[in-house]
Design a protein around this motif. Structure first.
Motif, short mmCIF file in Angstrom:
data_model
loop_
_atom_site.label_atom_id
_atom_site.label_comp_id
_atom_site.label_asym_id
_atom_site.label_seq_id
_atom_site.Cartn_x
_atom_site.Cartn_y
_atom_site.Cartn_z
N SER A 196 0.84 -1.17 -0.08
CA SER A 196 0.12 0.25 -0.08
C SER A 196 0.92 1.12 0.08
CB SER A 196 -0.90 0.04 1.15
OG SER A 196 -0.23 0.20 2.32
N THR A 197 2.07 0.98 0.43
CA THR A 197 3.00 2.20 0.49
C THR A 197 3.35 2.65 -1.04
OG1 THR A 197 5.08 1.07 0.58
CG2 THR A 197 4.14 1.90 2.66
N ALA A 198 3.21 1.83 -1.97
CA ALA A 198 3.30 2.31 -3.36
C ALA A 198 2.51 3.32 -4.00
CB ALA A 198 3.21 1.05 -4.39
N ARG A 199 1.14 3.55 -3.05
CA ARG A 199 0.47 4.75 -3.46
C ARG A 199 1.24 5.91 -3.06
NH1 ARG A 199 -4.44 2.73 0.58
NH2 ARG A 199 -4.72 0.83 -0.34
N GLY A 200 2.00 6.10 -2.42
CA GLY A 200 2.96 7.17 -2.09
C GLY A 200 4.05 7.51 -3.25
N THR A 201 4.67 6.22 -3.59
CA THR A 201 5.74 6.39 -4.58
C THR A 201 5.15 6.79 -5.97
OG1 THR A 201 6.03 4.20 -4.75
CG2 THR A 201 7.21 5.26 -3.36
N GLU A 202 4.07 6.10 -6.25
CA GLU A 202 3.34 6.28 -7.68
C GLU A 202 3.14 7.86 -7.64
OE1 GLU A 202 0.10 3.51 -8.35
OE2 GLU A 202 1.95 1.80 -8.39
N MET A 203 2.32 8.42 -6.36
CA MET A 203 1.78 9.57 -6.45
C MET A 203 3.15 10.85 -6.32
SD MET A 203 -2.03 9.53 -4.32
CE MET A 203 -1.12 8.95 -2.85
N LEU A 204 4.20 10.16 -6.32
CA LEU A 204 5.51 11.09 -6.35
C LEU A 204 5.47 11.65 -8.03
CD1 LEU A 204 8.22 9.85 -4.50
CD2 LEU A 204 7.16 12.05 -4.10
#
Ligand SMILES: NC(=O)c1ccc[n+]([C@@H]2O[C@H](COP(=O)([O-])OP(=O)(O)OC[C@H]3O[C@@H](n4cnc5c(N)ncnc54)[C@H](OP(=O)(O)O)[C@@H]3O)[C@@H](O)[C@H]2O)c1
Length: 226
Positions: A196-204
């Motif tokens: 779920s932390t991929a939400r953060g890196t994709e939203m970079l």
């Protein structure tokens, strides 16, 4: 290691060449291998077509998504984000089962032009969509926050002193990927936690594309100072 790099674009080429250089047995995956080999025209950035690039890299194989994934121990998803689920369907759930899938794709939607928007965000991510569609595959999101050439050659910028993020639900898979990243030359591998932390890196990415616009180059990266 036998590695399938699904995707014949800039990312697939850069990552495949680097893994080949490190001694791995690398095959690119594509829809129609015969057609892909005919792509020899140089693009507007001056890069050779993938057909020419393959001639320049004779030790790298080319196969359908399914054949490449089926023969591999580890699979890299370097396909267009809007096509990734379809590509992985073509690769075949059985061919991906039990394997580590290094997911580099970004959920960019260029349908309204530049800058792109994200077709999934906030409460979900492309990495999680892939994991849900392929529950037996061990998805690790990484490398999606920098440009293709830095993924493969981090040392070319600030001596490699910049950061790469890793997200995934399987600790052993993340360790395998972190070791691969270190072998490539990434010095600051930050394990953010579950997928779920991929939400953060994709939203970079909305920040990344605006930085590229402002700086006039894709050759920059995030460095997390702490
Ligand atoms: N470019 C970068 O520097 C960069 C940086 C970070 C992350 N990323 C992400 O990495 C991924 C790859 O980027 P890229 O620029 O190398 O290439 P790309 O042009 O986004 O994707 C090329 C690959 O996607 C496949 N593909 C495209 N449409 C398809 C469809 N409708 N059905 C099946 N396959 C399809 C192509 O298959 P064929 O081989 O059959 O044509 C090709 O292998 C993207 O998700 C991108 O967002 C790119």
């Amino acid at each position: 290691m036998r590695i399938a790099v699904l995707g014949t674009g800039m990312v697939g080429q850069a990552v495949a060449a680097r893994l080949d250089q490190l001694g791995h047995d690398v095959t690119l995956g594509t829809r129609e291998p015969d057609e892909t080999r005919t792509r020899t025209a140089t693009d507007r950035m001056g890069n050779p077509g993938v057909g020419t690039w393959l001639e320049q890299h004779p030790s790298i194989g080319l196969a359908t998504f399914a054949a490449a994934a089926g023969a591999a121990e580890l699979v890299v998803n370097a396909t267009n984000g809007s096509a990734s689920l379809e590509v992985l369907d073509q690769a075949g759930a059985d061919n991906l089962a039990g394997k580590v899938l290094v997911d580099i794709a970004n959920p960019l939607d260029f349908s309204q032009g530049f800058p792109p928007t994200l077709f999934v965000k906030d409460t979900d991510s492309l990495g999680e969509q892939i994991q849900r569609a392929f529950p037996d595959t061990r998805v690790v999101k990484t490398l999606n926050t920098m440009n293709a050439s830095l993924m493969a050659h981090p040392e070319t910028l600030a001596g490699g002193d910049h950061s790469v993020f890793v997200s995934g639900n399987d600790e052993v898979a993340k360790k395998t990927v972190a070791e691969l990243l270190t072998s490539i030359g990434h010095t600051d591998v930050i394990d953010l936690g579950d997928l779920s932390t991929a939400r953060g890196t994709e939203m970079l990415l909305p920040v990344w594309v605006r930085l590229m616009n402002k700086l006039g180059t894709p050759s920059f990266n995030f460095k997390i100072v702490r």
